[in-house]
Design an enzyme around this catalytic site. Structure first.
Site, PDB file in Angstrom:
ATOM      1  N   TYR A 123       0.732  -1.238  -0.105  1.00 42.14           N
ATOM      2  CA  TYR A 123       0.007   0.031  -0.002  1.00 42.14           C
ATOM      3  C   TYR A 123       0.995   1.203   0.047  1.00 42.14           C
ATOM      4  O   TYR A 123       2.052   1.140   0.769  1.00 42.14           O
ATOM      5  CB  TYR A 123      -0.781   0.058   1.264  1.00 42.14           C
TER       6      TYR A 123
ATOM      7  N   GLU B 237      -0.493   4.943  -0.215  1.00 40.96           N
ATOM      8  CA  GLU B 237      -1.405   5.950  -0.394  1.00 40.96           C
ATOM      9  C   GLU B 237      -0.626   7.258  -0.165  1.00 40.96           C
ATOM     10  O   GLU B 237       0.338   7.087   0.848  1.00 40.96           O
ATOM     11  CB  GLU B 237      -2.604   6.125   0.281  1.00 40.96           C
TER      12      GLU B 237
ATOM     13  N   ASP C 122      -6.408  15.201 -23.525  1.00 43.66           N
ATOM     14  CA  ASP C 122      -6.332  13.870 -23.117  1.00 43.66           C
ATOM     15  C   ASP C 122      -5.679  13.220 -24.459  1.00 43.66           C
ATOM     16  O   ASP C 122      -6.322  13.077 -25.463  1.00 43.66           O
ATOM     17  CB  ASP C 122      -7.789  13.187 -23.003  1.00 43.66           C
TER      18      ASP C 122
ATOM     19  N   THR D 291      -2.988   7.620 -21.062  1.00 39.26           N
ATOM     20  CA  THR D 291      -2.763   6.184 -20.736  1.00 39.26           C
ATOM     21  C   THR D 291      -1.255   5.902 -20.987  1.00 39.26           C
ATOM     22  O   THR D 291      -0.789   6.742 -21.842  1.00 39.26           O
ATOM     23  CB  THR D 291      -3.718   5.283 -21.407  1.00 39.26           C
TER      24      THR D 291
ATOM     25  N   LYS E  18      -1.022   2.486 -24.887  1.00 39.60           N
ATOM     26  CA  LYS E  18      -1.496   2.572 -26.146  1.00 39.60           C
ATOM     27  C   LYS E  18      -0.233   2.881 -27.163  1.00 39.60           C
ATOM     28  O   LYS E  18       0.754   2.180 -27.046  1.00 39.60           O
ATOM     29  CB  LYS E  18      -2.520   3.679 -26.446  1.00 39.60           C
TER      30      LYS E  18
ATOM     31  N   ARG F 209      -0.412  -1.359 -18.803  1.00 39.83           N
ATOM     32  CA  ARG F 209      -1.860  -0.691 -18.822  1.00 39.83           C
ATOM     33  C   ARG F 209      -1.834   0.384 -17.489  1.00 39.83           C
ATOM     34  O   ARG F 209      -1.741  -0.183 -16.201  1.00 39.83           O
ATOM     35  CB  ARG F 209      -2.725  -1.943 -18.619  1.00 39.83           C
TER      36      ARG F 209
HETATM   37  N1  DSN Z   1     -10.678   2.052 -24.879  1.00 39.87           N
HETATM   38  C1  DSN Z   1     -10.029   2.979 -25.615  1.00 39.87           C
HETATM   39  C2  DSN Z   1      -9.912   2.804 -27.044  1.00 39.87           C
HETATM   40  O1  DSN Z   1      -9.892   1.617 -27.565  1.00 39.87           O
HETATM   41  O2  DSN Z   1      -9.835   4.003 -27.743  1.00 39.87           O
HETATM   42  C3  DSN Z   1      -9.868   4.199 -24.959  1.00 39.87           C
HETATM   43  O3  DSN Z   1     -10.798   4.293 -23.698  1.00 39.87           O
END
Ligand code: DSN
Length: 480
Positions: A66, A68, A243, A272, A275, A281
């Site tokens: 943990y 936090e 974003d 994120t 990607k 992730r």
């Molecule tokens: N699920 C992601 C995508 O495929 O674009 C974004 O949230």
């Protein structure tokens, strides 16, 4: 010293052996997932293949801790090693993106956006209310002031890109918590060109006067000029949030620079890490010093306990992204995406905006007489993994859709290049042009059913798997 490839094979094999001794079905599923990923032509624009080092950094004792709080300021004892990896991940992120502050605790993109929304609300709504009430903390407010503040927090405005123009559910849409938190309006794209019309965005912003102007997308195949969006935000007094989840790898790899790099222009940037950035992730928030303190309150404000094992993997992946070869990777992602778009256009496909500047291509499959759902399934039958997606003013709604979104970050990681993108375009076009829409039992047209000769889907699946076989996935990992 074992060679790196032997070390990687040994690490993954040993891990599977240990797991198999407890629950063999999990070990089998993990092995099967690698086999499936190795065989398929993965064109999901939001997916990638993280490095063995990134994957291995997640499977360890950090998962048990943990933590936090923030680096050096935790609510639990014994966080010295978590401090090390969290500080490293944040340092790599700051250096990579040129950001003053990085918060690497978010578990996902939704979480990163929630952290950003609440940081902005705290800065723009809560802090002034505390000041007015001469209170230092929300606990010091009277019941009446607290009631008023809660109503104010829940009554703020957000302006973002519409879903069918390529915006994201977390940018204020009703099915998501952001839509329940904010009074939202969206800007679309020009109906003729499919491009963002900045004059229209400015018009909407002047009329609606949002607290937050959101830039960023998950299905828009073009660059966005963040300098112009910032000017619009400044004119109407909005906080400008971007974003960049989909295109963070292109920012990291310096494909998107100047007006197209959100970091120097936005007050706050979310992403994120899994990607185009090719990490584990998870999520991340970047901002200037003005919002840093509020952003760091993300946990426990909206996040559960941080995931130190994932922060360790973020540190590894961000270190990888700082290497010169990542810039080459980012450029190849876009070259591949453009080659794929050109290959499809040459064969007669209709693409939203007529092409791409980034990692993704959006095919309007109504040109093939199909819905997105029919197209997605027919492609899947043929070994090509994509996802259906709405197109602007989509007549088939968000479930069936009229589009298929494809992207190149994963295939580029495997090493496929522009020649293979042309072959991929041929495979996609063949499947879509050979698929026929189906009917319901009562003879009415179905948006889900379709027919595709098994001989065609089998032939294409074989060609797809032969195509990727030339570019082995995780060549250094042999599970035996
Ligand atoms: N699920 C992601 C995508 O495929 O674009 C974004 O949230």
């Amino acid at each position: 010293m074992p060679s790196s490839s032997n070390a990687e094979s040994t690490a993954f094999r040993s891990a599977l052996e240990v797991i198999r001794a407890v629950e063999p079905r999990v070990a089998d599923a993990i092995g099967a997932e690698l086999a499936d990923q190795r065989e398929s032509l993965k064109l999901i624009a939001s997916e990638n293949y993280a490095s063995p080092a990134t994957l291995l950094a997640m499977g360890n004792w950090f998962s048990d801790k943990y933590a936090e709080g923030t680096v050096g300021r935790r609510f639990y004892a014994g966080c010295q090693n978590v401090d090390t990896v969290e500080a490293l991940a944040a340092e790599h992120a700051r250096e990579l993106f040129g950001a003053a502050h990085a918060y690497v605790q978010p578990h996902s993109g939704i979480d990163a956006n929630l952290v950003a929304f609440w940081a902005i609300l705290a800065d723009r709504v809560e802090a002034p209310a505390l000041k007015r009430a001469q209170a230092r903390h929300v606990n010091d407010l009277t019941e009446a002031d607290w009631f008023t503040l809660r109503r104010e927090l829940g009554n703020q405005r957000m302006l973002g890109m519409s879903l069918d123009a390529g915006g994201h559910l977390t940018h204020g849409f009703r099915p998501n918590i952001s839509g329940k938190m904010f009074d939202q309006r969206s800007y679309g794209t020009d109906p003729t060109t499919g491009l963002v019309d900045y004059d229209k965005v400015a018009e909407a912003a002047r009329e609606f006067k949002p607290l937050i102007l959101v830039g960023g997308y998950s299905a828009y195949p073009r660059k966005v000029n963040f300098r112009i969006l910032r000017e619009i935000a400044d004119e109407v007094g909005a906080t400008f949030m971007v974003d960049m989840a989909h295109f963070a790898g292109l920012v990291a790899g310096k494909v998107f620079t100047g007006d197209f790099d959100p970091v120097p222009h936005a007050h706050i940037v979310t992403t994120t890490t899994h990607k185009s950035l090719r990490g584990p992730r998870g999520g991340m928030v970047l901002c200037g010093p003005e919002l840093a303190e509020q952003v760091d309150r993300g946990c426990p404000m909206v996040l559960g306990g941080p995931l130190p094992h994932v922060m360790a993997a973020k540190a590894v992946a961000l270190a990888e992204a700082r290497r010169p070869d990542f810039a080459d990777y980012a450029q190849r992602i876009v070259a591949n995406s453009q080659a794929l778009a050109e290959g499809l256009l040459r064969r007669g496909a209709t693409l939203v905006t007529g092409g791409t500047d980034n990692h993704l291509v959006l095919i309007d499959v109504t040109g093939y007489g199909l819905t997105g759902r029919q197209a997605e399934q027919a492609l899947l039958d043929s070994g090509i993994v994509t996802n259906r997606n709405a197109v602007p003013q989509d007549p088939n709604g968000a479930w069936y859709t009229s589009g298929v979104r494809i992207g190149t970050p994963a295939l580029t990681t495997r090493g496929l290049g522009t020649d293979q993108m042309d072959e991929t375009a041929e495979l996609i076009h063949t499947v879509l042009s050979q698929t026929r829409p189906g009917s319901n039992a009562d003879g009415t047209p179905s948006k889900a059913k379709y027919t595709l000769e098994p001989a065609v889907s089998e032939r294409i699946a074989k060609q797809a798997s032969d195509l990727v076989a030339g570019f082995p996935l995780y060549p250094t990992v042999d599970l035996g």
